[in-house]
Design a protein around this motif. Structure first.
Motif, PDB file in Angstrom:
ATOM      1  N   GLY A   1       4.139  -3.151   5.980  1.00 37.78           N
ATOM      2  CA  GLY A   1       4.715  -3.350   4.665  1.00 37.78           C
ATOM      3  C   GLY A   1       4.352  -2.272   3.657  1.00 37.78           C
ATOM      4  O   GLY A   1       4.461  -2.486   2.442  1.00 37.78           O
ATOM      5  N   ALA A   2       3.931  -1.104   4.131  1.00 43.06           N
ATOM      6  CA  ALA A   2       3.516  -0.024   3.236  1.00 43.06           C
ATOM      7  C   ALA A   2       4.712   0.741   2.685  1.00 43.06           C
ATOM      8  O   ALA A   2       5.813   0.722   3.248  1.00 43.06           O
ATOM      9  N   ASP A   3       4.479   1.410   1.582  1.00 39.93           N
ATOM     10  CA  ASP A   3       5.441   2.328   0.957  1.00 39.93           C
ATOM     11  C   ASP A   3       5.043   3.723   1.406  1.00 39.93           C
ATOM     12  O   ASP A   3       4.011   4.247   0.978  1.00 39.93           O
ATOM     13  N   VAL A   4       5.840   4.345   2.292  1.00 39.46           N
ATOM     14  CA  VAL A   4       5.435   5.561   2.992  1.00 39.46           C
ATOM     15  C   VAL A   4       6.138   6.789   2.422  1.00 39.46           C
ATOM     16  O   VAL A   4       7.356   6.795   2.227  1.00 39.46           O
TER      17      VAL A   4
ATOM     18  N   ALA B   1      -1.964   8.173  -3.279  1.00 38.80           N
ATOM     19  CA  ALA B   1      -1.864   7.346  -2.076  1.00 38.80           C
ATOM     20  C   ALA B   1      -3.101   6.488  -1.855  1.00 38.80           C
ATOM     21  O   ALA B   1      -4.225   6.887  -2.172  1.00 38.80           O
ATOM     22  N   ASP B   2      -2.877   5.305  -1.294  1.00 43.18           N
ATOM     23  CA  ASP B   2      -3.980   4.460  -0.851  1.00 43.18           C
ATOM     24  C   ASP B   2      -4.469   4.882   0.529  1.00 43.18           C
ATOM     25  O   ASP B   2      -5.613   4.605   0.906  1.00 43.18           O
ATOM     26  N   ALA B   3      -3.599   5.536   1.295  1.00 42.36           N
ATOM     27  CA  ALA B   3      -3.942   5.995   2.642  1.00 42.36           C
ATOM     28  C   ALA B   3      -3.263   7.324   2.901  1.00 42.36           C
ATOM     29  O   ALA B   3      -2.105   7.526   2.522  1.00 42.36           O
ATOM     30  N   VAL B   4      -3.974   8.237   3.543  1.00 45.61           N
ATOM     31  CA  VAL B   4      -3.432   9.540   3.937  1.00 45.61           C
ATOM     32  C   VAL B   4      -3.632   9.688   5.438  1.00 45.61           C
ATOM     33  O   VAL B   4      -4.748   9.505   5.942  1.00 45.61           O
TER      34      VAL B   4
ATOM     35  N   ALA C   1       0.845  -1.189   0.000  1.00 44.38           N
ATOM     36  CA  ALA C   1       0.000   0.000   0.000  1.00 44.38           C
ATOM     37  C   ALA C   1       0.886   1.246   0.000  1.00 44.38           C
ATOM     38  O   ALA C   1       1.949   1.271   0.612  1.00 44.38           O
ATOM     39  N   ARG C   2       0.444   2.272  -0.696  1.00 41.97           N
ATOM     40  CA  ARG C   2       1.170   3.539  -0.717  1.00 41.97           C
ATOM     41  C   ARG C   2       0.488   4.502   0.254  1.00 41.97           C
ATOM     42  O   ARG C   2      -0.725   4.705   0.179  1.00 41.97           O
ATOM     43  N   ALA C   3       1.264   5.075   1.169  1.00 39.17           N
ATOM     44  CA  ALA C   3       0.698   5.935   2.201  1.00 39.17           C
ATOM     45  C   ALA C   3       1.405   7.287   2.218  1.00 39.17           C
ATOM     46  O   ALA C   3       2.624   7.369   2.055  1.00 39.17           O
TER      47      ALA C   3
END
Length: 296
Positions: free
Chosen positions: A145-148, A190-193, A123-125
């Motif tokens: 395991g996210a890409d931050v 992003a998948d998450a903010v 996931a991209r955050a």
């Protein structure tokens, strides 16, 4: 009734009078039939060290730590849990005979709520901020395991956070600092903010740039109350993880650390659903909902 045998707990911060942790934790103590009380303890910047020494001398059993003291509290601890040590910030203190044990319950609270919202490997955050809450959030994202991407008004603060935490979590996530000016583009990808800043916090000014949320995107706000960030995320159809949810989850973990008992999370959640005297007024921004409050 409070007596000389009542165990005392509290939250230290500045400001802290608006904190809802006392309502939440006192409801939990009552549900568990514990002779204990939890109070808000204002501690001005620069006076944390003496406050924590005094609290230990007075026999206070445990403390939460909030803005602006989370990083400073680290130095007052005689022992640290692995998360607090890696993050470089403490939000929970437990009394021992020799001094304070330091824990970070923000990180596991954030991790469990993000996982439940669907954030996982790859996931991209986008993370806003570089303070104590943002450090806990970055640690949680990396463990998932996210890409931050980390954006802060001071780019050097974001770079320092990334450098410290890049290798702190074992599960393959990646982290990089990005310019504050790239926030809109990064949010769109992003998948998450996540809002790990103090913007929206009662007594703290400032506004975040508009975030282009979209349906299905995960949005997490460490600040509780009806913040601009939370309102925009909800209006866009994002999956919102509220500051209240983080408050309850990290508070439940603290309750268990202090008492050795499972926390009554449903009771704690219900306590936050009741009106709070300092937030049941018109918000400072005139939006019609309660002003944002601290994460404790």
């Amino acid at each position: 009734m409070i007596t000389g045998a009542t165990a005392v707990y509290g939250v230290v911060g500045h400001p802290v009078g608006h904190s809802r942790s006392p309502e939440m934790q006192n409801a939990a103590f009552a549900a568990a039939a514990l002779d204990a009380v939890y109070v808000a303890l204002p501690v001005a910047p620069g006076r944390l060290d003496e406050a924590l020494r005094g609290a230990h001398a007075l026999g206070i059993e445990g403390l939460n730590v909030t803005v602006p003291h989370k990083r400073r509290a680290l130095a007052a601890c005689v022992d640290l849990d692995p998360a607090a040590e890696a993050i470089g910030a403490v939000n929970t203190l437990r009394r021992t005979a020799g001094g304070w044990e330091g824990f970070n319950t923000d990180a596991p609270a954030c991790e469990s709520l993000l996982a439940a919202a669907g954030v996982g490997p790859g996931a991209r955050a986008l993370l806003l901020g570089a303070g104590g809450a943002a450090r806990a959030a970055c640690f949680a994202l990396l463990r998932l395991g996210a890409d931050v991407r980390v954006a802060a008004r001071r780019t050097e603060a974001a770079e320092e956070l990334v450098q410290q935490l890049r290798t702190a979590a074992p599960d393959g996530g990646r982290a990089a600092a990005v310019p504050w000016g790239a926030l809109e583009a990064e949010a769109g990808a992003a998948d998450a903010v996540l809002n790990g800043t103090s913007v929206g916090l009662a007594g703290h000014g400032g506004r975040l740039p508009a975030v282009p949320f979209r349906p299905g995107q995960v949005a997490l706000d460490f600040v509780y109350g009806e913040t601009d960030f939370a309102r925009a995320a909800a209006a866009a159809g994002a999956r919102l993880v509220t500051g209240e949810q983080i408050l309850v989850r990290q508070g439940a973990l603290a309750f268990t650390l202090w008492t050795g008992r499972a926390a009554p999370e449903a009771v704690m959640t219900a306590a936050l659903a009741r009106p709070h005297p300092t937030t049941a007024r018109a918000p400072e921004d005139g939006s019609g909902g309660p002003p944002g409050a601290a994460t404790r």
